[in-house]
Motif scaffolding. Structure first.
Motif, PDB file in Angstrom:
ATOM      1  N   ARG A   1       7.042  61.442 115.764  1.00 19.76           N
ATOM      2  CA  ARG A   1       6.674  62.752 115.229  1.00 19.76           C
ATOM      3  C   ARG A   1       7.890  63.697 115.232  1.00 19.76           C
ATOM      4  N   LEU A   2       8.638  63.624 116.350  1.00 16.36           N
ATOM      5  CA  LEU A   2       9.841  64.462 116.481  1.00 16.36           C
ATOM      6  C   LEU A   2      10.814  64.157 115.352  1.00 16.36           C
ATOM      7  N   LYS A   3      11.007  62.872 115.078  1.00 17.16           N
ATOM      8  CA  LYS A   3      11.938  62.469 114.021  1.00 17.16           C
ATOM      9  C   LYS A   3      11.417  62.935 112.657  1.00 17.16           C
ATOM     10  N   SER A   4      10.096  62.848 112.508  1.00 19.60           N
ATOM     11  CA  SER A   4       9.495  63.265 111.241  1.00 19.60           C
ATOM     12  C   SER A   4       9.692  64.764 111.025  1.00 19.60           C
ATOM     13  N   VAL A   5       9.444  65.546 112.114  1.00 24.48           N
ATOM     14  CA  VAL A   5       9.587  67.010 112.016  1.00 24.48           C
ATOM     15  C   VAL A   5      11.042  67.383 111.751  1.00 24.48           C
ATOM     16  N   LEU A   6      11.942  66.733 112.492  1.00 25.37           N
ATOM     17  CA  LEU A   6      13.367  67.027 112.309  1.00 25.37           C
ATOM     18  C   LEU A   6      13.800  66.671 110.896  1.00 25.37           C
ATOM     19  N   GLY A   7      13.293  65.542 110.408  1.00 32.59           N
ATOM     20  CA  GLY A   7      13.620  65.121 109.044  1.00 32.59           C
ATOM     21  C   GLY A   7      13.096  66.115 108.033  1.00 32.59           C
ATOM     22  N   ALA A   8      11.854  66.611 108.285  1.00 32.62           N
ATOM     23  CA  ALA A   8      11.224  67.548 107.344  1.00 32.62           C
ATOM     24  C   ALA A   8      11.980  68.868 107.299  1.00 32.62           C
ATOM     25  N   SER A   9      12.574  69.263 108.451  1.00 32.27           N
ATOM     26  CA  SER A   9      13.280  70.537 108.489  1.00 32.27           C
ATOM     27  C   SER A   9      14.497  70.524 107.572  1.00 32.27           C
ATOM     28  N   LEU A  10      14.991  69.346 107.304  1.00 32.15           N
ATOM     29  CA  LEU A  10      16.142  69.258 106.406  1.00 32.15           C
ATOM     30  C   LEU A  10      15.764  68.609 105.081  1.00 32.15           C
ATOM     31  N   GLY A  11      14.482  68.351 104.912  1.00 28.09           N
ATOM     32  CA  GLY A  11      14.065  67.636 103.703  1.00 28.09           C
ATOM     33  C   GLY A  11      14.196  66.149 103.964  1.00 28.09           C
ATOM     34  N   HIS A  12      13.662  65.369 103.036  1.00 21.00           N
ATOM     35  CA  HIS A  12      13.685  63.919 103.243  1.00 21.00           C
ATOM     36  C   HIS A  12      15.102  63.374 103.146  1.00 21.00           C
ATOM     37  N   ASP A  13      15.919  64.079 102.347  1.00 20.30           N
ATOM     38  CA  ASP A  13      17.278  63.607 102.170  1.00 20.30           C
ATOM     39  C   ASP A  13      18.236  64.714 102.584  1.00 20.30           C
ATOM     40  N   ASP A  14      18.879  64.540 103.732  1.00 21.34           N
ATOM     41  CA  ASP A  14      19.787  65.570 104.251  1.00 21.34           C
ATOM     42  C   ASP A  14      20.877  65.902 103.247  1.00 21.34           C
TER      43      ASP A  14
END
Lengths: 303, 120
Positions: A53-66
């Protein structure tokens, strides 16, 4: 009752109590070990879920593609820069056109002044014409009317000329002001462009820093998850003591049963020995599994 | 879809410990309490069997021999996980078609590595 029989009975009684104790210990340790195993499984599952979940949230904060986010910021930055450059170009054009207009106004004012000069000469001519018409008497009457009209026309031209010169003067004041405004606006646009570029550069840097932090957090999460799995595997290894102990106690029970059987045979008595729990194929001795040429515990031997 | 591993052991604690390790590694586990129970639960969806030796009703070697004799498990890898370590017993299992022998207590990492290797 003869002494051997009393010893046998005592042994049988002790054996039954030992057997009950072994069963009790095995049941308890088994249920406790399963409870610990269940908790362990839950810890790993919760840890994995939390980290996912943490990775998903962190990923979402920058979008799916950093990289996409940075590219998006750069695209928007380029668009703002393009707009600012276009605005500056148009302001420069505007300033040039205002300059050209000011120059034309000067020409118009000069022309109006020349018209006024010519007009004043025309008035003198009209005056002279009236004088000559008066001298000519009756013959000059028609000429006097023409001279009067010329004088009236000349006065109108003089008024128009004065109005044009007045407008020219006003424009000569307004146009430099407009050019100054245009220059100020151009300078402001340029300053804004530099500031916007700096802000966007700063934003890009912040995004890069954020990306690095997110990547570091994801790496740390993965490291923690690997740690949780490693620890859970270690804990599982340790939990296996229960099975080894249970087997050892069952073997001990077997030894006591064997003793009771031998004693009963000597005395010609029967003994209530329970059927074996195991279809043991090896020596069944969990306390001495290490034969000289047997593989060590934990070792995987694939054929 | 996760590969299904049949774990056969009369000890509930060992079944649970093997299951936890294999599930964490992404396998699906079917549990059986002895050889006879395992024969009833074995089918074509089972990718591998991890089996104890000493068990009530039917021991692991008998189950192995029966599975191979029936032809049902002729291509399914079977690994014995036991406290036994006599070479004669290991040879018998090998001849019956076992693919490996692990002496308890097992190391989860090594068990997972063996299961991955044999099911790949």
């Amino acid at each position: 009752m003869p002494m051997p029989d009393r010893i046998f009975d005592t042994f049988a009684s002790v054996r039954r109590r030992v057997r009950d104790a072994i069963s009790s210990v095995n049941r308890t340790t088994e249920s406790e070990t399963i409870a610990v195993g269940t908790r362990l499984q839950r810890i790993v599952a919760l840890g994995s879920e939390h980290i996912a979940r943490l990775k998903s949230v962190l990923g979402a904060s920058l979008g799916h593609d950093d990289e996409g986010l940075v590219a998006s910021i750069q695209r928007q930055s380029r668009r703002i820069q393009d707009h600012l450059q276009e605005m500056t170009r148009r302001l420069q054009d505007h300033r040039t056109q205002v300059g050209a207009a000011a120059s034309r106004v000067t020409d118009i004012t000069e022309t109006a002044r020349q018209i006024a000069t010519l007009n004043s000469e025309a008035r003198i001519l009209a005056l002279n014409a009236r004088i000559e018409a008066a001298r000519a008497g009756e013959h000059g009457r028609g000429f006097a009317v023409l001279a009067g009209e010329m004088n009236r026309l000349s006065q109108a031209i003089a008024q128009a000329s004065v109005r044009i010169q007045g407008l020219g003067t006003e424009l000569n004041v307004a146009l430099p002001r407009l050019r100054n405004e245009s220059e100020a606006l151009e300078a402001m646009t340029s300053t804004f462009g530099v500031a916007a570029r700096e802000d966007i550069d700063g934003l890009e840097q912040q995004v890069h820093v954020l990306q690095d932090e997110v990547h570091a957090a994801v790496r740390e999460s993965d490291r923690v998850l690997v740690g949780i799995l490693d620890d859970s595997h270690q804990a599982l290894s340790h939990l296996q003591f229960q099975d080894v102990c249970a087997q050892t106690l069952r073997v001990t029970d077997g030894w006591l049963a064997e003793g009771a059987r031998a004693m009963a045979a000597e005395l010609g008595r029967s003994v209530d020995i329970e059927p074996a729990e195991y279809t043991t194929i090896g020596d069944g001795d969990r306390t001495s599994v290490t034969h000289a040429d047997s593989p060590p515990a934990g070792e995987v031997n694939l054929f | 879809m996760s590969k299904r591993i049949l774990v056969v052991d009369d000890s509930p604690t060992v079944r649970q410990q093997v299951s936890v390790a294999l599930c964490q590694a992404g396998f699906a586990v079917v549990e059986a309490v002895d050889g006879l129970d395992a024969l009833g639960k074995f089918d074509a969806t089972i990718a591998m069997v991890v089996c104890d030796v000493n068990m009530p009703r039917m021991n692991g070697i008998e189950m192995l021999e029966k599975l191979k004799a029936d032809g049902k498990g002729s291509t399914t890898p079977i690994v014995m996980l036991t406290t036994e370590g006599q070479p004669a017993l290991i040879d018998r299992a090998k001849k019956a078609g076992a693919k490996g022998w692990i002496v308890k207590p097992f190391k989860p990492d090594q068990l997972i590595a063996a299961v991955k290797k044999l099911t790949s």
